[in-house]
Design an enzyme around this catalytic site. Sequence first.
Site, short mmCIF file in Angstrom:
data_model
loop_
_atom_site.label_atom_id
_atom_site.label_comp_id
_atom_site.label_asym_id
_atom_site.label_seq_id
_atom_site.Cartn_x
_atom_site.Cartn_y
_atom_site.Cartn_z
N SER A 168 -37.74 16.63 21.82
CA SER A 168 -36.71 17.27 21.00
C SER A 168 -36.64 18.75 21.34
O SER A 168 -37.67 19.39 21.53
CB SER A 168 -37.06 17.15 19.50
OG SER A 168 -37.32 15.81 19.13
N HIS B 111 -40.29 20.18 22.12
CA HIS B 111 -41.45 19.52 21.51
C HIS B 111 -41.52 18.08 22.01
O HIS B 111 -40.50 17.38 22.02
CB HIS B 111 -41.35 19.56 19.98
CG HIS B 111 -42.56 18.99 19.31
ND1 HIS B 111 -43.77 19.65 19.28
CD2 HIS B 111 -42.75 17.81 18.68
CE1 HIS B 111 -44.65 18.90 18.64
NE2 HIS B 111 -44.06 17.78 18.26
N ASN C 217 -37.24 25.79 21.02
CA ASN C 217 -38.52 25.22 21.45
C ASN C 217 -38.29 23.78 21.90
O ASN C 217 -37.42 23.09 21.37
CB ASN C 217 -39.53 25.24 20.29
CG ASN C 217 -40.91 24.73 20.72
OD1 ASN C 217 -41.41 25.09 21.77
ND2 ASN C 217 -41.50 23.88 19.90
#
Length: 193
Positions: free
Chosen positions: A137, A110, A108
């Site tokens: 991140s 973020h 993911n």
Amino acid sequence: MSLRVAILISGGGSNMVTLADSMTGDHPGRPCLVLSNRPEAGGLAKAEARGIPTAVVDHRNYGKDRKAFEGEVQAALEGARADVICLAGFMRVLTAEFVTRWQGRMLNIHPSLLPKYKGLDTHARALAAGDAEGGCSVHLVTPELDDGPVLGQTRVEITADDTPESLAARVLVAEHELYPAVLRQFCMDFRHL
């Protein structure tokens, strides 16, 4: 043999585009599916224009039955024979059961310097705290929201006249550089496991 990368989106798909466009040449991954929980997501047309198969599993059709929704998402991923999932602006919180099934194979992006500012409104929160920098991140997804091991970060300076929108725009540029780089390294490492 290339790893098959499924990309999950909810909106315009700008991170999906940078990921898909990076998976050429000697890249160890190839996009196998772009899936959205929203049929109106602009990223679907961008994926189709690139010849990437698409799927829609509209979460609104499942009410509060997250298990049924995730069952359809899982079926689409299995149908595409996905090895790795990249969440790229996918605005649904996934259950621990689903995440555990993909443990170590789901990434993911973020828009904060994790572990700071998990969840939403990251840029407004960074500005309100008086932070000197924001950023983004890429992390492995775990059952705890925005809590998995961080695989890469990019820092973005916060200026005195920044608004949440101006900071978000600069962080998005950083995301478009960071996510493809981390995915390439992840796929290289994954193939050697």
